[in-house]
Design a protein around this motif. Structure first.
Motif, PDB file in Angstrom:
ATOM      1  N   HIS A   1       0.834  -1.206   0.000  1.00  0.00           N
ATOM      2  CA  HIS A   1       0.000   0.000   0.000  1.00  0.00           C
ATOM      3  C   HIS A   1       0.868   1.255   0.000  1.00  0.00           C
ATOM      4  CE1 HIS A   1      -1.927   3.390   2.021  1.00  0.00           C
ATOM      5  NE2 HIS A   1      -3.018   3.029   1.357  1.00  0.00           N
ATOM      6  N   ASP A   2       1.835   1.289   0.899  1.00  0.00           N
ATOM      7  CA  ASP A   2       2.688   2.476   1.023  1.00  0.00           C
ATOM      8  C   ASP A   2       3.511   2.717  -0.239  1.00  0.00           C
ATOM      9  OD1 ASP A   2       1.601   2.741   3.527  1.00  0.00           O
ATOM     10  OD2 ASP A   2       3.394   2.118   4.612  1.00  0.00           O
ATOM     11  N   GLU A   3       4.001   1.653  -0.854  1.00  0.00           N
ATOM     12  CA  GLU A   3       4.759   1.769  -2.107  1.00  0.00           C
ATOM     13  C   GLU A   3       3.879   2.380  -3.197  1.00  0.00           C
ATOM     14  OE1 GLU A   3       7.685   1.157  -5.172  1.00  0.00           O
ATOM     15  OE2 GLU A   3       7.923   1.128  -3.003  1.00  0.00           O
ATOM     16  N   LEU A   4       2.651   1.874  -3.308  1.00  0.00           N
ATOM     17  CA  LEU A   4       1.735   2.406  -4.320  1.00  0.00           C
ATOM     18  C   LEU A   4       1.347   3.858  -4.023  1.00  0.00           C
ATOM     19  CD1 LEU A   4      -0.675  -0.639  -4.841  1.00  0.00           C
ATOM     20  CD2 LEU A   4       0.990   0.264  -6.487  1.00  0.00           C
ATOM     21  N   TRP A   5       1.029   4.157  -2.771  1.00  0.00           N
ATOM     22  CA  TRP A   5       0.520   5.478  -2.406  1.00  0.00           C
ATOM     23  C   TRP A   5       1.606   6.555  -2.413  1.00  0.00           C
ATOM     24  CZ3 TRP A   5      -3.742   7.981  -2.543  1.00  0.00           C
ATOM     25  CH2 TRP A   5      -3.911   9.164  -1.822  1.00  0.00           C
ATOM     26  N   PHE A   6       2.763   6.235  -1.882  1.00  0.00           N
ATOM     27  CA  PHE A   6       3.801   7.253  -1.721  1.00  0.00           C
ATOM     28  C   PHE A   6       4.798   7.323  -2.875  1.00  0.00           C
ATOM     29  CE2 PHE A   6       2.565   6.381   2.753  1.00  0.00           C
ATOM     30  CZ  PHE A   6       2.063   7.644   3.042  1.00  0.00           C
ATOM     31  N   LYS A   7       4.921   6.248  -3.677  1.00  0.00           N
ATOM     32  CA  LYS A   7       5.913   6.259  -4.763  1.00  0.00           C
ATOM     33  C   LYS A   7       5.277   6.132  -6.141  1.00  0.00           C
ATOM     34  CE  LYS A   7       9.754   4.641  -1.991  1.00  0.00           C
ATOM     35  NZ  LYS A   7      10.678   3.574  -1.713  1.00  0.00           N
ATOM     36  N   LYS A   8       4.599   5.000  -6.376  1.00  0.00           N
ATOM     37  CA  LYS A   8       4.071   4.724  -7.720  1.00  0.00           C
ATOM     38  C   LYS A   8       3.016   5.728  -8.163  1.00  0.00           C
ATOM     39  CE  LYS A   8       5.637   0.593  -9.176  1.00  0.00           C
ATOM     40  NZ  LYS A   8       6.493   0.476 -10.297  1.00  0.00           N
ATOM     41  N   ARG A   9       2.013   5.991  -7.306  1.00  0.00           N
ATOM     42  CA  ARG A   9       0.912   6.853  -7.714  1.00  0.00           C
ATOM     43  C   ARG A   9       1.381   8.275  -8.032  1.00  0.00           C
ATOM     44  NH1 ARG A   9      -3.293  10.079  -7.048  1.00  0.00           N
ATOM     45  NH2 ARG A   9      -5.323   9.345  -7.747  1.00  0.00           N
ATOM     46  N   PRO A  10       2.207   8.893  -7.171  1.00  0.00           N
ATOM     47  CA  PRO A  10       2.679  10.248  -7.513  1.00  0.00           C
ATOM     48  C   PRO A  10       3.486  10.266  -8.823  1.00  0.00           C
ATOM     49  CG  PRO A  10       3.080   9.799  -5.192  1.00  0.00           C
ATOM     50  CD  PRO A  10       2.605   8.510  -5.813  1.00  0.00           C
ATOM     51  N   GLU A  11       4.274   9.214  -9.049  1.00  0.00           N
ATOM     52  CA  GLU A  11       5.077   9.127 -10.272  1.00  0.00           C
ATOM     53  C   GLU A  11       4.179   9.042 -11.512  1.00  0.00           C
ATOM     54  OE1 GLU A  11       7.582   5.468 -12.137  1.00  0.00           O
ATOM     55  OE2 GLU A  11       8.056   5.998 -10.063  1.00  0.00           O
ATOM     56  N   ILE A  12       3.178   8.178 -11.476  1.00  0.00           N
ATOM     57  CA  ILE A  12       2.263   8.010 -12.609  1.00  0.00           C
ATOM     58  C   ILE A  12       1.396   9.265 -12.788  1.00  0.00           C
ATOM     59  CG2 ILE A  12       0.366   6.622 -13.565  1.00  0.00           C
ATOM     60  CD1 ILE A  12       3.155   5.256 -13.570  1.00  0.00           C
ATOM     61  N   THR A  13       1.001   9.893 -11.688  1.00  0.00           N
ATOM     62  CA  THR A  13       0.218  11.136 -11.771  1.00  0.00           C
ATOM     63  C   THR A  13       1.010  12.220 -12.492  1.00  0.00           C
ATOM     64  OG1 THR A  13      -0.954  10.564  -9.738  1.00  0.00           O
ATOM     65  CG2 THR A  13      -1.033  12.864 -10.412  1.00  0.00           C
ATOM     66  N   ARG A  14       2.295  12.315 -12.209  1.00  0.00           N
ATOM     67  CA  ARG A  14       3.155  13.303 -12.896  1.00  0.00           C
ATOM     68  C   ARG A  14       3.213  13.010 -14.404  1.00  0.00           C
ATOM     69  NH1 ARG A  14       6.042  13.099  -8.135  1.00  0.00           N
ATOM     70  NH2 ARG A  14       7.391  11.416  -8.798  1.00  0.00           N
ATOM     71  N   ILE A  15       3.339  11.750 -14.757  1.00  0.00           N
ATOM     72  CA  ILE A  15       3.404  11.370 -16.174  1.00  0.00           C
ATOM     73  C   ILE A  15       2.084  11.700 -16.875  1.00  0.00           C
ATOM     74  CG2 ILE A  15       3.599   9.420 -17.780  1.00  0.00           C
ATOM     75  CD1 ILE A  15       5.558   8.151 -15.725  1.00  0.00           C
ATOM     76  N   VAL A  16       0.966  11.389 -16.220  1.00  0.00           N
ATOM     77  CA  VAL A  16      -0.350  11.683 -16.801  1.00  0.00           C
ATOM     78  C   VAL A  16      -0.513  13.186 -16.997  1.00  0.00           C
ATOM     79  CG1 VAL A  16      -2.853  11.639 -16.357  1.00  0.00           C
ATOM     80  CG2 VAL A  16      -1.489   9.575 -15.998  1.00  0.00           C
ATOM     81  N   SER A  17      -0.115  13.970 -16.005  1.00  0.00           N
ATOM     82  CA  SER A  17      -0.218  15.434 -16.124  1.00  0.00           C
ATOM     83  C   SER A  17       0.649  15.951 -17.270  1.00  0.00           C
ATOM     84  CB  SER A  17       0.219  16.114 -14.821  1.00  0.00           C
ATOM     85  OG  SER A  17      -0.653  15.766 -13.786  1.00  0.00           O
TER      86      SER A  17
END
Length: 167
Positions: free
Chosen positions: A23-39
């Motif tokens: 959960h923490d890996e997805l929430w704190f690392k993966k999701r912010p990284e993918i959100t930046r790419i999508v933006s």
């Protein structure tokens, strides 16, 4: 005890920590990284022909879906720690070594259904084999129903991992 998907809501402390780490890996690392790419991909303009945008948006939905599942699951799971009263008998969290009449042997740990994925040496507490072994001792016989009829397994050893300090 509340049930979800007819699975037992028990988990070892190690299993709980692994789900929490995912959960923490997805929430704190993966999701912010993918959100930046999508933006970034969205800022390029036409999204209908933008493979980066389409792929990463789909990935973001998958991450969000897994995060929702993990949050809900972590809330409803009950952590089971080793208790000295379990010594000598098969209970949740035990490593069990078995042998049959043909000399075949098995060794596995009885854990919650959320912990078995990716492990060939773990079985779910919900499995017929685990249910047949519960409360048995070394030298007891556990009869397990199989598609080919009942099969006897002899309990050779029972061990519990050394308890870790709760975090």
């Amino acid at each position: 005890m509340k049930r979800s998907n007819s699975k037992t809501l028990l988990i070892t402390r190690e299993g709980y920590q692994q789900l929490k780490a995912e959960h923490d890996e997805l929430w704190f690392k993966k999701r912010p990284e993918i959100t930046r790419i999508v933006s970034w991909a969205a800022s390029l303009g036409d999204r209908s022909e933008n493979a980066d945008y389409t792929y990463n948006k789909r990935l973001l939905r998958q991450i969000d879906s897994r995060l929702r599942f993990l949050r809900k699951r972590l809330e409803e799971l009950n952590i089971v720690d080793y208790s000295p009263q379990q010594a000598g008998r098969v209970f949740f969290g035990a490593w069990v070594e078995l042998e049959d009449d043909d000399g075949n042997s098995l060794k596995f740990r009885i854990v919650g259904p959320d912990e078995i994925y990716g492990r060939k040496d773990y079985i779910s507490i919900d499995a017929p084999m685990a249910r047949a072994l519960l409360k048995k001792q070394v030298d007891d016989v556990a009869t397990v129903s199989t598609p080919n009829g009942p099969k006897d397994w002899y309990i050779v050893a029972i061990d519990y991992p050394q308890p870790t300090q709760p975090s």
